[in-house]
Design an enzyme around this catalytic site. Structure first.
Site, PDB file in Angstrom:
ATOM      1  CE  LYS A   1      -1.856   1.853   3.919  1.00 24.33           C
ATOM      2  NZ  LYS A   1      -1.607   3.305   3.917  1.00 24.33           N
ATOM      3  CG  ASN A   2       2.352   2.730   3.554  1.00 23.10           C
ATOM      4  OD1 ASN A   2       1.190   3.026   3.316  1.00 23.10           O
ATOM      5  ND2 ASN A   2       2.817   2.567   4.778  1.00 23.10           N
TER       6      ASN A   2
ATOM      7  NE  ARG B   1      -1.268  12.765   7.281  1.00 20.25           N
ATOM      8  CZ  ARG B   1      -1.001  14.003   7.653  1.00 20.25           C
ATOM      9  NH1 ARG B   1      -1.916  14.715   8.243  1.00 20.25           N
ATOM     10  NH2 ARG B   1       0.195  14.529   7.458  1.00 20.25           N
TER      11      ARG B   1
ATOM     12  CG  ASP C   1      -4.120  11.628  11.140  1.00 18.93           C
ATOM     13  OD1 ASP C   1      -3.554  11.727  12.244  1.00 18.93           O
ATOM     14  OD2 ASP C   1      -3.548  11.211  10.132  1.00 18.93           O
TER      15      ASP C   1
ATOM     16  CG  ASP D   1       2.237   1.888   9.594  1.00 21.75           C
ATOM     17  OD1 ASP D   1       2.130   2.767  10.462  1.00 21.75           O
ATOM     18  OD2 ASP D   1       2.196   2.130   8.377  1.00 21.75           O
TER      19      ASP D   1
ATOM     20  CB  ILE E   1       6.662   7.071  14.194  1.00 24.69           C
ATOM     21  CG1 ILE E   1       7.840   6.090  14.127  1.00 24.69           C
ATOM     22  CG2 ILE E   1       6.423   7.731  12.840  1.00 24.69           C
ATOM     23  CD1 ILE E   1       9.174   6.694  13.737  1.00 24.69           C
TER      24      ILE E   1
HETATM   25  C1  UD1 Z   1       4.073   6.985   6.004  1.00 31.16           C
HETATM   26  C2  UD1 Z   1       3.110   5.828   5.896  1.00 31.16           C
HETATM   27  C3  UD1 Z   1       2.561   5.454   7.264  1.00 31.16           C
HETATM   28  C4  UD1 Z   1       3.715   5.175   8.213  1.00 31.16           C
HETATM   29  C5  UD1 Z   1       4.703   6.332   8.225  1.00 31.16           C
HETATM   30  C6  UD1 Z   1       5.941   6.051   9.049  1.00 31.16           C
HETATM   31  C7  UD1 Z   1       2.125   6.092   3.719  1.00 31.16           C
HETATM   32  C8  UD1 Z   1       0.903   6.371   2.923  1.00 31.16           C
HETATM   33  N1  UD1 Z   1       2.001   6.197   5.036  1.00 31.16           N
HETATM   34  O1  UD1 Z   1       3.330   8.109   6.503  1.00 31.16           O
HETATM   35  O2  UD1 Z   1       1.741   4.296   7.131  1.00 31.16           O
HETATM   36  O3  UD1 Z   1       3.197   5.017   9.526  1.00 31.16           O
HETATM   37  O4  UD1 Z   1       5.137   6.630   6.884  1.00 31.16           O
HETATM   38  O5  UD1 Z   1       6.614   4.925   8.583  1.00 31.16           O
HETATM   39  O6  UD1 Z   1       3.164   5.746   3.204  1.00 31.16           O
HETATM   40  N2  UD1 Z   1       6.109  14.864  10.354  1.00 31.16           N
HETATM   41  C9  UD1 Z   1       6.227  16.201  10.666  1.00 31.16           C
HETATM   42  N3  UD1 Z   1       6.330  17.100   9.647  1.00 31.16           N
HETATM   43  C10 UD1 Z   1       6.324  16.723   8.341  1.00 31.16           C
HETATM   44  C11 UD1 Z   1       6.196  15.359   8.037  1.00 31.16           C
HETATM   45  C12 UD1 Z   1       6.091  14.441   9.067  1.00 31.16           C
HETATM   46  O7  UD1 Z   1       6.242  16.581  11.833  1.00 31.16           O
HETATM   47  O8  UD1 Z   1       6.423  17.591   7.461  1.00 31.16           O
HETATM   48  C13 UD1 Z   1       5.972  13.873  11.453  1.00 31.16           C
HETATM   49  C14 UD1 Z   1       4.624  13.167  11.405  1.00 31.16           C
HETATM   50  O9  UD1 Z   1       3.651  13.935  12.082  1.00 31.16           O
HETATM   51  C15 UD1 Z   1       4.926  11.866  12.092  1.00 31.16           C
HETATM   52  C16 UD1 Z   1       6.390  11.599  11.703  1.00 31.16           C
HETATM   53  O10 UD1 Z   1       6.905  12.848  11.264  1.00 31.16           O
HETATM   54  O11 UD1 Z   1       4.840  12.040  13.488  1.00 31.16           O
HETATM   55  C17 UD1 Z   1       6.562  10.560  10.618  1.00 31.16           C
HETATM   56  O12 UD1 Z   1       5.816  10.913   9.509  1.00 31.16           O
HETATM   57  P1  UD1 Z   1       6.173  10.430   8.028  1.00 31.16           P
HETATM   58  O13 UD1 Z   1       7.402   9.584   8.029  1.00 31.16           O
HETATM   59  O14 UD1 Z   1       6.140  11.623   7.162  1.00 31.16           O
HETATM   60  O15 UD1 Z   1       4.930   9.501   7.705  1.00 31.16           O
HETATM   61  P2  UD1 Z   1       3.939   9.566   6.465  1.00 31.16           P
HETATM   62  O16 UD1 Z   1       4.711   9.742   5.203  1.00 31.16           O
HETATM   63  O17 UD1 Z   1       2.844  10.524   6.764  1.00 31.16           O
END
Ligand code: UD1
Length: 420
Positions: free
Chosen positions: A22-23, A92, A116, A305, A327
């Site tokens: 999925k990711n 998202r 969320d 996850d 995370i």
């Molecule tokens: C992706 C995955 C999700 C997984 C996550 C971590 C997809 C669709 N989703 O989510 O299933 O749990 O990676 O492996 O691939 N953050 C900030 N600022 C930002 C970006 C992120 O503070 O600009 C924080 C987020 O709030 C979170 C952490 O960083 O607490 C990790 O987020 P991120 O690695 O970006 O996860 P996603 O890409 O959203």
């Protein structure tokens, strides 16, 4: 409302094949926006999130056709560069179109996702990275208006944290930018490496994907993609824990065992016997698992996850486990549901204290999100009596044929539609 009803107590046995990740697939679909023409993607899972991302692409002007696990997507020359709030709210990952639309159309209008179930989840790092490449942003009425009037230019981007989404958005912006972009502290997830492979099949020039430093040499134009999606390590891990929690023996096929190194190590520490081959993992679960501790971390650390499923397993372990969620600030809604089943789980800030109990007893619980929902079903496989997992549609976002697959492994499980 869809619910899954499980009667616990059966040890699972047999084999299950996993689908594409999925990711990864969601990002491949976004990557298609970078080139007009007919794109082909194989090993595409039949999950709700793929349907939502196809709707995002359709809103932008694309048309998608599915034939089994193959998806063919036509991207037109002219795009409508926007992602509306209805779709961003549903998923998202829709915000990833930002970098791709800036690169391809020089502008984008993307509704801001807001908070969320996992906490506030800002996108500041996405925006900082794209800004460094030359984009400008203005927030009007909840919609982020992005532009790159002078085009995007390669630069150095150092991420504060190896965010998966920020790495991907910057990557999308960089592949057709003028010059070279270096992303430091990039996310190293296998899905990022797979995205780089998909982009390379389109003509992108990327070095260091899957490491902390990625170098992207901008190219003038890209061609349609022809790619096979990497197997889903989260789906694989979930079925392995289903084997572990029931004291059964499960073989997961068509996966990449090395993508699950940390999770397999922790399952072994919990008393599981594990054997791996080129593309399979066999797990034999203990009668009762042992307590283990771990912290969720970016890859190659333990995947956040897989945290709720692992806590479900540890809830029946001998001894007390402590895990730390690094995370997300608020990935804990499932804890109350698990405790309804008789688990003894308490929270101390980001730490989860799990005092293993001898038995769980079935009752109605809620699938708060994709992985929490899967964790409830796993707990139900171990619990005495019936467990009804409400809002099963959350599970459909990330698992294709979850109920039939578990049934084929010997679970007493069914899905039903009930009045909400
Ligand atoms: C992706 C995955 C999700 C997984 C996550 C971590 C997809 C669709 N989703 O989510 O299933 O749990 O990676 O492996 O691939 N953050 C900030 N600022 C930002 C970006 C992120 O503070 O600009 C924080 C987020 O709030 C979170 C952490 O960083 O607490 C990790 O987020 P991120 O690695 O970006 O996860 P996603 O890409 O959203």
């Amino acid at each position: 409302m869809e619910q899954i009803v499980v009667t616990g107590g059966r040890a699972l046995g047999g084999s299950v094949q996993v689908c594409g990740a999925k990711n990864a697939v969601l990002k491949h679909l976004v990557a298609m926006l970078l080139a007009p023409g007919e794109h082909r993607l194989d090993n595409v899972p039949g999950i709700a999130d793929v349907d939502i991302m196809c709707r995002v692409l359709e809103h932008i002007g694309a048309s998608a056709r599915r034939d089994g696990s193959r998806l063919t997507v036509h991207i037109p020359d002219d795009l409508r560069p926007e992602a509306p709030i209805e779709l961003v709210r549903k998923m998202r990952a829709s915000i990833l179109v930002l970098g791709a639309l800036l690169a391809r159309a020089g502008e984008a209008r993307v509704a801001l996702p807001g908070g969320d179930d996992f906490g506030s989840r800002p996108i500041d790092m996405h925006l900082d990275g794209l800004e460094a490449l030359g984009a400008t942003f203005e927030l009007r009425h909840g919609v982020l208006h992005a532009a790159a009037p002078g085009g995007l230019r390669g630069t150095e981007v150092t991420l504060e944290f190896p965010s998966v989404g920020a790495t991907e958005n910057v990557l999308f912006g960089a592949v057709m930018a003028q010059g070279t972009t270096v992303i430091s502290n990039a996310a190293r997830e296998p899905e990022i490496a797979d995205l780089a492979a998909a982009l390379s099949s389109m003509g992108a020039r990327i070095d260091g994907a899957g490491t902390s430093t990625m170098q992207i040499h901008g190219v003038g134009e890209m061609a349609p993609m022809d790619h096979r999606v990497v197997p889903d390590r989260l789906e694989a891990g979930t079925y392995l824990i289903a084997g572990a929690i029931t004291g059964g023996e499960v073989t997961v096929e068509r996966c990449v065992p090395s993508h699950l190194r940390m999770e397999l190590r922790k399952l072994e520490e919990a008393g599981c016997e594990i054997e791996t081959g080129d593309d399979w993992v066999r797990l034999a679960g203990p009668e009762r698992p042992q307590a283990v501790g771990f912290s969720t971390l970016p890859y190659p650390g333990f995947h956040t996850d897989m945290h709720p499923q692992m806590v479900a397993l540890l809830s029946v372990a001998e001894g007390t486990s402590v895990i730390t969620e690094n995370i997300y600030e608020a990935r804990f809604r499932y804890v109350g549901e698990l405790n309804r089943l008789g688990a003894d789980v308490t929270l101390e800030g980001q730490h989860v204290l799990i005092r293993g109990v001898e038995a769980l007893s079935g009752c109605p619980v809620d699938a708060c999100d994709i992985r929490a929902g899967a964790a409830m079903v796993l707990a139900g496989l171990r619990a005495e009596g019936y467990t009804e997992v409400a809002n099963a549609n959350h599970i459909d976002r990330g698992y294709q044929r979850f109920v039939p697959n578990l049934e084929a492994l010997g679970a007493d499980i069914r899905r039903e539609t009930v009045e909400a």
